[in-house]
Design a protein around this motif. Structure first.
Motif, short mmCIF file in Angstrom:
data_model
loop_
_atom_site.label_atom_id
_atom_site.label_comp_id
_atom_site.label_asym_id
_atom_site.label_seq_id
_atom_site.Cartn_x
_atom_site.Cartn_y
_atom_site.Cartn_z
N LEU A 1 0.85 -1.20 0.00
CA LEU A 1 0.00 0.00 0.00
C LEU A 1 0.89 1.25 0.00
O LEU A 1 1.03 1.92 1.03
CB LEU A 1 -0.90 -0.03 1.24
CG LEU A 1 -2.36 0.37 1.03
CD1 LEU A 1 -3.03 -0.50 -0.04
CD2 LEU A 1 -3.13 0.24 2.34
N PRO A 2 1.51 1.53 -1.15
CA PRO A 2 2.47 2.63 -1.20
C PRO A 2 1.79 3.95 -0.81
O PRO A 2 0.61 4.15 -1.09
CB PRO A 2 2.90 2.67 -2.67
CG PRO A 2 2.44 1.40 -3.28
CD PRO A 2 1.28 0.91 -2.46
N GLY A 3 2.54 4.81 -0.17
CA GLY A 3 2.03 6.14 0.16
C GLY A 3 1.18 6.17 1.42
O GLY A 3 0.77 7.24 1.85
N SER A 4 0.90 5.01 2.02
CA SER A 4 0.10 5.02 3.24
C SER A 4 1.03 4.98 4.46
O SER A 4 2.24 4.88 4.31
CB SER A 4 -0.81 3.79 3.28
OG SER A 4 -0.02 2.65 3.56
N ALA A 5 0.44 5.06 5.64
CA ALA A 5 1.27 5.03 6.85
C ALA A 5 1.34 3.63 7.45
O ALA A 5 1.81 3.45 8.57
CB ALA A 5 0.70 6.02 7.88
N TRP A 6 0.88 2.62 6.70
CA TRP A 6 0.85 1.26 7.26
C TRP A 6 2.23 0.71 7.58
O TRP A 6 2.38 -0.21 8.36
CB TRP A 6 0.11 0.31 6.30
CG TRP A 6 -1.37 0.44 6.44
CD1 TRP A 6 -2.22 1.15 5.65
CD2 TRP A 6 -2.18 -0.14 7.47
NE1 TRP A 6 -3.50 1.06 6.10
CE2 TRP A 6 -3.51 0.26 7.23
CE3 TRP A 6 -1.91 -0.96 8.57
CZ2 TRP A 6 -4.57 -0.14 8.04
CZ3 TRP A 6 -2.96 -1.36 9.38
CH2 TRP A 6 -4.28 -0.94 9.11
N TRP A 7 3.27 1.27 6.92
CA TRP A 7 4.62 0.79 7.22
C TRP A 7 4.95 0.90 8.70
O TRP A 7 5.80 0.19 9.22
CB TRP A 7 5.66 1.56 6.39
CG TRP A 7 5.64 3.05 6.62
CD1 TRP A 7 4.96 3.97 5.89
CD2 TRP A 7 6.33 3.77 7.66
NE1 TRP A 7 5.15 5.23 6.40
CE2 TRP A 7 6.00 5.13 7.49
CE3 TRP A 7 7.18 3.40 8.70
CZ2 TRP A 7 6.50 6.13 8.33
CZ3 TRP A 7 7.67 4.40 9.54
CH2 TRP A 7 7.33 5.74 9.35
N LEU A 8 4.21 1.80 9.39
CA LEU A 8 4.43 1.94 10.83
C LEU A 8 4.21 0.63 11.58
O LEU A 8 4.91 0.32 12.55
CB LEU A 8 3.46 2.99 11.40
CG LEU A 8 3.98 4.42 11.48
CD1 LEU A 8 2.82 5.36 11.80
CD2 LEU A 8 5.07 4.52 12.55
N VAL A 9 3.22 -0.15 11.12
CA VAL A 9 2.96 -1.44 11.79
C VAL A 9 4.19 -2.33 11.67
O VAL A 9 4.63 -2.96 12.64
CB VAL A 9 1.73 -2.15 11.15
CG1 VAL A 9 1.55 -3.54 11.74
CG2 VAL A 9 0.48 -1.32 11.35
#
Ligand code: PFF
Length: 449
Positions: free
Chosen positions: A85-93
């Motif tokens: 999901l590029p561009g989202s903040a999900w990488w935080l997980v």
């Protein structure tokens, strides 16, 4: 269509290798020293039923979600969310997961180091020297407060992890899982054989399994959920990382089922190896450090071949800890190789060294730094508490919600690769959408009210 990313990433050599590596991560210290006691104390067979419900209804869906996120992205936990999901903040997980992994590895290695020390000491006759009732307690206390020794063993155990992980996914983690997991199983059977042939062992079985449904209440259910989570290595991206080395023919549903089944089986068998012997020798059951480093050595001391039995037990525990620790290290290594483009050797050494340094305060918190406490807990206690009770459940919610709601249509196609069980997909989908996040949120909330 295979992208370049998919083509260059290392894969598991076989489904069996993957399942054993993932089971190796799940089966760890938690199975041996915590589960059996919690089982015995909280309703026996009744607790087992509750635990298995938690594994099936919450653990399995989240494990499937992690594996599919890994395979769908072929990335480490941080890169996986970015890629899907590029561009989202999900990488935080993913990022929180990796930090959680560093903290868990740091203190896990400390206890693993003690275990290694007890293995060496058993081989050189530690246990047969225990003659008086306090001897094991004194030996334990003087050992864990001896900072130099504890740090040396922490270091030695970290080196073991490096040796495995530096050899790669197939040549290191998988190869060693295929050797170590059957060995662990064999050792467990040997110890069960010994334990069950002792006179009076039936009391131990009664302690473990006698069903007492009156013990089941909200707290016990929450405890079962927390234990399932920790024991299955969920919530911080181990299964994302291991899933990222999967090929498209592997059935994620059945793989996750096998891993969870093996984990529960070994946890129950560990109880059968331990408590019949504890009761037969007239000792009090307990859990954690007290059980492992004090009660059990005293139990062994009362039996013929005490040093042999003790060596076998601590070998088993070292193996269980090692295959869990390497999975934690691999999460960090996959991050460094994917995102920082380090070589595997460099990533392994630097990340293990980092976890070692972070672990030193935990190691010292039983000795020279025992006075440094927060809310009554030392470094070790804080690291354990925050990860198990806060960070893992938070990560689990994030992973479930991502797979169930945020990822979108891609998830169906990805999870059905290698399985094609559409009905199962819908059952899984609604578990990660509703059941798992709500149940895990309850663990979090109830922990703090
Ligand atoms: N599952 C391991 C045990 O039961 O000892 C501990 C663990 C390993 C927890 C890896 C979390 C994790 F990510």
């Amino acid at each position: 269509m295979q992208s370049d990313r998919k083509a260059v990433r290392e894969n598991w050599g076989s489904r069996l290798g993957f399942v054993l590596a993932a089971a190796g991560s799940a089966i760890g210290l938690g199975n041996v020293w915590r589960f059996p006691y919690v089982l015995g104390e909280n309703g026996g067979f009744a607790f087992l039923l509750v635990y298995l419900c938690c594994v099936v209804l919450i653990g399995l869906p989240i494990m499937g979600a992690e594996m599919v996120i890994g395979r769908g992205s072929r990335r480490n936990p941080f890169g996986a969310f970015k890629a899907l999901l590029p561009g989202s903040a999900w990488w935080l997980v993913g990022a929180i997961g990796i930090v959680t992994g560093v903290i868990i590895l740091s203190y896990y290695n400390v206890v693993a180091g003690w275990t290694l020390a007890y293995l060496f000491r058993s081989l050189t006759g530690l246990v047969s020297g225990f003659t008086g009732p306090d001897s094991a307690e004194l030996a334990y206390e003087s050992f864990v407060s001896d900072s130099a020794q504890v740090v040396i063993y922490l270091f030695l155990f970290a080196v073991l992890g490096i040796l495995v992980v530096a050899q790669g996914v197939k040549g290191g983690i998988e190869r060693w899982a295929k050797i170590l997991m059957p060995t662990l199983f064999l050792l467990l059977l040997l110890l069960i054989g010994r334990s069950l042939t002792l006179e009076g062992s039936g009391d131990g079985l009664a302690f473990l399994f006698a069903p007492d449904f009156s013990k089941i209440n909200g707290d016990v259910i929450l405890m079962a959920m927390g234990q399932a989570f920790y024991s299955l290595s969920l919530g911080m991206g181990v299964m994302i990382t291991y899933g990222s080395y999967l090929d498209n023919r592997t059935n994620i549903f059945s793989s996750a089922g096998t891993v969870a089944g093996l984990d529960a089986l070994i946890a129950v068998l560990a109880g059968v190896a331990i408590f019949p012997a504890v009761f037969a020798m007239g000792m009090e059951p307990s859990s954690g450090f007290g059980l492992t480093y004090q009660v059990l050595p005293m139990v062994f001391a009362k039996l013929p071949l005490s040093d042999v039995l003790s060596s076998l037990f601590f070998l088993l525990l070292t193996i269980a800890a090692l295959t869990s620790a390497i999975s934690l290290l691999e999460v960090m290594v996959s991050f460094a190789t994917d995102e920082l483009h380090w070589t595997r050797a460099r990533a392994t050494i630097i990340m293990a060294a980092f976890a070692f340094v972070v672990g030193v305060p935990s190691a010292l918190s039983f000795g020279v730094w025992s006075d440094v406490t927060v809310f009554g807990l030392g470094f070790f206690g804080v690291a354990d508490y925050i990860t198990a009770n806060v960070l893992l459940p938070l990560g689990g919610i994030g992973i479930a919600v991502f797979a169930g709601w945020a990822w979108g249509r891609g998830v169906k196609q990805e999870i059905l690769l290698g399985s094609n069980q559409e009905t199962l997909y819908y059952v899984w989908l609604w578990s990660v959408r509703i059941l798992a996040p709500i149940a895990v949120a309850l663990i979090l909330i109830f922990n703090f009210v």
